[in-house]
Design a protein around this motif. Structure first.
Motif, PDB file in Angstrom:
ATOM      1  N   THR A  22       0.804  -1.223   0.000  1.00  0.00           N
ATOM      2  CA  THR A  22       0.000   0.000   0.000  1.00  0.00           C
ATOM      3  C   THR A  22       0.836   1.271   0.000  1.00  0.00           C
ATOM      4  O   THR A  22       0.292   2.357   0.184  1.00  0.00           O
ATOM      5  CB  THR A  22      -0.941   0.025   1.225  1.00  0.00           C
ATOM      6  N   VAL A  23       2.131   1.169  -0.226  1.00  0.00           N
ATOM      7  CA  VAL A  23       2.985   2.354  -0.208  1.00  0.00           C
ATOM      8  C   VAL A  23       3.143   2.875  -1.641  1.00  0.00           C
ATOM      9  O   VAL A  23       3.667   2.175  -2.501  1.00  0.00           O
ATOM     10  CB  VAL A  23       4.368   2.041   0.387  1.00  0.00           C
ATOM     11  N   PRO A  24       2.670   4.083  -1.903  1.00  0.00           N
ATOM     12  CA  PRO A  24       2.805   4.635  -3.255  1.00  0.00           C
ATOM     13  C   PRO A  24       4.230   5.094  -3.537  1.00  0.00           C
ATOM     14  O   PRO A  24       5.055   5.192  -2.623  1.00  0.00           O
ATOM     15  CB  PRO A  24       1.840   5.816  -3.242  1.00  0.00           C
ATOM     16  N   GLU A  25       4.485   5.396  -4.782  1.00  0.00           N
ATOM     17  CA  GLU A  25       5.792   5.948  -5.149  1.00  0.00           C
ATOM     18  C   GLU A  25       5.911   7.365  -4.616  1.00  0.00           C
ATOM     19  O   GLU A  25       4.923   7.991  -4.259  1.00  0.00           O
ATOM     20  CB  GLU A  25       5.933   5.935  -6.668  1.00  0.00           C
ATOM     21  N   GLY A  26       7.132   7.860  -4.548  1.00  0.00           N
ATOM     22  CA  GLY A  26       7.353   9.235  -4.129  1.00  0.00           C
ATOM     23  C   GLY A  26       7.720   9.403  -2.672  1.00  0.00           C
ATOM     24  O   GLY A  26       7.832  10.526  -2.192  1.00  0.00           O
ATOM     25  N   VAL A  27       7.873   8.282  -1.944  1.00  0.00           N
ATOM     26  CA  VAL A  27       8.297   8.333  -0.550  1.00  0.00           C
ATOM     27  C   VAL A  27       9.434   7.338  -0.348  1.00  0.00           C
ATOM     28  O   VAL A  27       9.629   6.441  -1.165  1.00  0.00           O
ATOM     29  CB  VAL A  27       7.130   8.006   0.425  1.00  0.00           C
ATOM     30  N   ASN A  28      10.146   7.501   0.747  1.00  0.00           N
ATOM     31  CA  ASN A  28      11.153   6.507   1.118  1.00  0.00           C
ATOM     32  C   ASN A  28      10.445   5.338   1.786  1.00  0.00           C
ATOM     33  O   ASN A  28       9.640   5.541   2.694  1.00  0.00           O
ATOM     34  CB  ASN A  28      12.167   7.094   2.110  1.00  0.00           C
ATOM     35  N   VAL A  29      10.747   4.124   1.335  1.00  0.00           N
ATOM     36  CA  VAL A  29      10.131   2.945   1.953  1.00  0.00           C
ATOM     37  C   VAL A  29      11.170   1.842   2.046  1.00  0.00           C
ATOM     38  O   VAL A  29      11.962   1.616   1.125  1.00  0.00           O
ATOM     39  CB  VAL A  29       8.882   2.469   1.168  1.00  0.00           C
ATOM     40  N   TRP A  30      11.159   1.191   3.203  1.00  0.00           N
ATOM     41  CA  TRP A  30      12.019   0.044   3.442  1.00  0.00           C
ATOM     42  C   TRP A  30      11.118  -1.133   3.778  1.00  0.00           C
ATOM     43  O   TRP A  30      10.342  -1.073   4.734  1.00  0.00           O
ATOM     44  CB  TRP A  30      12.977   0.304   4.607  1.00  0.00           C
ATOM     45  N   ARG A  31      11.202  -2.204   2.993  1.00  0.00           N
ATOM     46  CA  ARG A  31      10.420  -3.416   3.248  1.00  0.00           C
ATOM     47  C   ARG A  31      11.324  -4.403   3.985  1.00  0.00           C
ATOM     48  O   ARG A  31      12.410  -4.717   3.510  1.00  0.00           O
ATOM     49  CB  ARG A  31       9.909  -3.992   1.938  1.00  0.00           C
ATOM     50  N   VAL A  32      10.835  -4.867   5.135  1.00  0.00           N
ATOM     51  CA  VAL A  32      11.638  -5.741   5.990  1.00  0.00           C
ATOM     52  C   VAL A  32      10.845  -6.982   6.380  1.00  0.00           C
ATOM     53  O   VAL A  32       9.617  -6.992   6.308  1.00  0.00           O
ATOM     54  CB  VAL A  32      12.104  -5.004   7.270  1.00  0.00           C
ATOM     55  N   ASP A  33      11.560  -8.016   6.808  1.00  0.00           N
ATOM     56  CA  ASP A  33      10.901  -9.232   7.278  1.00  0.00           C
ATOM     57  C   ASP A  33      10.249  -9.027   8.644  1.00  0.00           C
ATOM     58  O   ASP A  33       9.217  -9.616   8.928  1.00  0.00           O
ATOM     59  CB  ASP A  33      11.892 -10.395   7.349  1.00  0.00           C
ATOM     60  N   ASN A  34      10.864  -8.191   9.484  1.00  0.00           N
ATOM     61  CA  ASN A  34      10.354  -7.994  10.838  1.00  0.00           C
ATOM     62  C   ASN A  34      10.456  -6.514  11.200  1.00  0.00           C
ATOM     63  O   ASN A  34      11.552  -6.006  11.452  1.00  0.00           O
ATOM     64  CB  ASN A  34      11.149  -8.858  11.822  1.00  0.00           C
ATOM     65  N   VAL A  35       9.319  -5.830  11.233  1.00  0.00           N
ATOM     66  CA  VAL A  35       9.299  -4.389  11.496  1.00  0.00           C
ATOM     67  C   VAL A  35       9.769  -4.079  12.914  1.00  0.00           C
ATOM     68  O   VAL A  35      10.486  -3.102  13.137  1.00  0.00           O
ATOM     69  CB  VAL A  35       7.888  -3.804  11.243  1.00  0.00           C
ATOM     70  N   ILE A  36       9.399  -4.898  13.870  1.00  0.00           N
ATOM     71  CA  ILE A  36       9.801  -4.644  15.258  1.00  0.00           C
ATOM     72  C   ILE A  36      11.318  -4.755  15.412  1.00  0.00           C
ATOM     73  O   ILE A  36      11.939  -3.917  16.074  1.00  0.00           O
ATOM     74  CB  ILE A  36       9.061  -5.578  16.235  1.00  0.00           C
ATOM     75  N   GLU A  37      11.924  -5.748  14.802  1.00  0.00           N
ATOM     76  CA  GLU A  37      13.388  -5.859  14.856  1.00  0.00           C
ATOM     77  C   GLU A  37      14.049  -4.658  14.184  1.00  0.00           C
ATOM     78  O   GLU A  37      15.064  -4.145  14.679  1.00  0.00           O
ATOM     79  CB  GLU A  37      13.856  -7.153  14.201  1.00  0.00           C
ATOM     80  N   ALA A  38      13.484  -4.198  13.071  1.00  0.00           N
ATOM     81  CA  ALA A  38      14.029  -3.014  12.396  1.00  0.00           C
ATOM     82  C   ALA A  38      13.929  -1.796  13.306  1.00  0.00           C
ATOM     83  O   ALA A  38      14.877  -1.012  13.422  1.00  0.00           O
ATOM     84  CB  ALA A  38      13.294  -2.779  11.083  1.00  0.00           C
ATOM     85  N   LEU A  39      12.791  -1.644  13.975  1.00  0.00           N
ATOM     86  CA  LEU A  39      12.603  -0.546  14.916  1.00  0.00           C
ATOM     87  C   LEU A  39      13.639  -0.607  16.038  1.00  0.00           C
ATOM     88  O   LEU A  39      14.273   0.401  16.372  1.00  0.00           O
ATOM     89  CB  LEU A  39      11.191  -0.572  15.499  1.00  0.00           C
ATOM     90  N   GLN A  40      13.836  -1.762  16.599  1.00  0.00           N
ATOM     91  CA  GLN A  40      14.796  -1.914  17.687  1.00  0.00           C
ATOM     92  C   GLN A  40      16.213  -1.565  17.222  1.00  0.00           C
ATOM     93  O   GLN A  40      16.968  -0.928  17.954  1.00  0.00           O
ATOM     94  CB  GLN A  40      14.760  -3.345  18.236  1.00  0.00           C
ATOM     95  N   THR A  41      16.544  -1.939  16.011  1.00  0.00           N
ATOM     96  CA  THR A  41      17.866  -1.618  15.466  1.00  0.00           C
ATOM     97  C   THR A  41      18.044  -0.120  15.294  1.00  0.00           C
ATOM     98  O   THR A  41      19.083   0.441  15.658  1.00  0.00           O
ATOM     99  CB  THR A  41      18.069  -2.335  14.114  1.00  0.00           C
ATOM    100  N   VAL A  42      17.016   0.552  14.772  1.00  0.00           N
ATOM    101  CA  VAL A  42      17.099   1.996  14.582  1.00  0.00           C
ATOM    102  C   VAL A  42      17.123   2.717  15.923  1.00  0.00           C
ATOM    103  O   VAL A  42      17.886   3.675  16.106  1.00  0.00           O
ATOM    104  CB  VAL A  42      15.944   2.500  13.692  1.00  0.00           C
ATOM    105  N   VAL A  43      16.325   2.268  16.868  1.00  0.00           N
ATOM    106  CA  VAL A  43      16.323   2.879  18.203  1.00  0.00           C
ATOM    107  C   VAL A  43      17.708   2.779  18.837  1.00  0.00           C
ATOM    108  O   VAL A  43      18.216   3.750  19.413  1.00  0.00           O
ATOM    109  CB  VAL A  43      15.259   2.227  19.120  1.00  0.00           C
ATOM    110  N   ALA A  44      18.333   1.645  18.718  1.00  0.00           N
ATOM    111  CA  ALA A  44      19.666   1.462  19.297  1.00  0.00           C
ATOM    112  C   ALA A  44      20.682   2.416  18.679  1.00  0.00           C
ATOM    113  O   ALA A  44      21.577   2.912  19.377  1.00  0.00           O
ATOM    114  CB  ALA A  44      20.119   0.018  19.116  1.00  0.00           C
ATOM    115  N   ALA A  45      20.519   2.712  17.402  1.00  0.00           N
ATOM    116  CA  ALA A  45      21.450   3.614  16.721  1.00  0.00           C
ATOM    117  C   ALA A  45      21.056   5.075  16.877  1.00  0.00           C
ATOM    118  O   ALA A  45      21.883   5.964  16.747  1.00  0.00           O
ATOM    119  CB  ALA A  45      21.528   3.261  15.251  1.00  0.00           C
ATOM    120  N   HIS A  46      19.796   5.353  17.140  1.00  0.00           N
ATOM    121  CA  HIS A  46      19.254   6.719  17.201  1.00  0.00           C
ATOM    122  C   HIS A  46      19.627   7.317  18.533  1.00  0.00           C
ATOM    123  O   HIS A  46      19.924   8.268  18.897  1.00  0.00           O
ATOM    124  CB  HIS A  46      17.752   6.683  17.015  1.00  0.00           C
TER     125      HIS A  46
END
Length: 99
Positions: free
Chosen positions: A75-99
């Motif tokens: 459901t993500v249209p063109e014109g934005v940044n989008v990252w498709r991942v296997d596990n959104v929660i793990e991606a969030l945790q990784t970004v939080v750790a780096a942020h």
């Protein structure tokens, strides 16, 4: 942190980056809690009853341009940044750790 940094941190299944230099200032998991769309990346967390992908259109209308979504989210249209991942929660945790 820049949008391009997220790409390097979370190792997405696929990504589309239209603005790799976007500055990421806010991490959002609940679309109702949006304060400032500039610099916000939305993590579309799927749950047993719902999926964050349902709120992407509303967030785009409010100015959000960065999204981390489940790999199967279409459901993500063109014109934005989008990252498709296997596990959104793990991606969030990784970004939080780096942020």
């Amino acid at each position: 942190m820049k949008a391009s940094d997220i790409n390097e941190l979370i190792h997405p299944v696929s990504s589309a980056m239209v603005a790799p230099d976007d500055e990421i200032l806010h991490l959002l998991t609940d679309s109702r809690r949006l304060v400032d769309p500039r610099g916000t990346v939305f993590f579309a967390i799927p749950t047993a009853r719902n999926t964050g992908c349902r709120y992407i259109g509303d967030l785009i209308a409010q100015g959000v341009r960065d999204f981390v979504v489940p790999a199967e989210c279409d459901t993500v249209p063109e014109g934005v940044n989008v990252w498709r991942v296997d596990n959104v929660i793990e991606a969030l945790q990784t970004v939080v750790a780096a942020h």
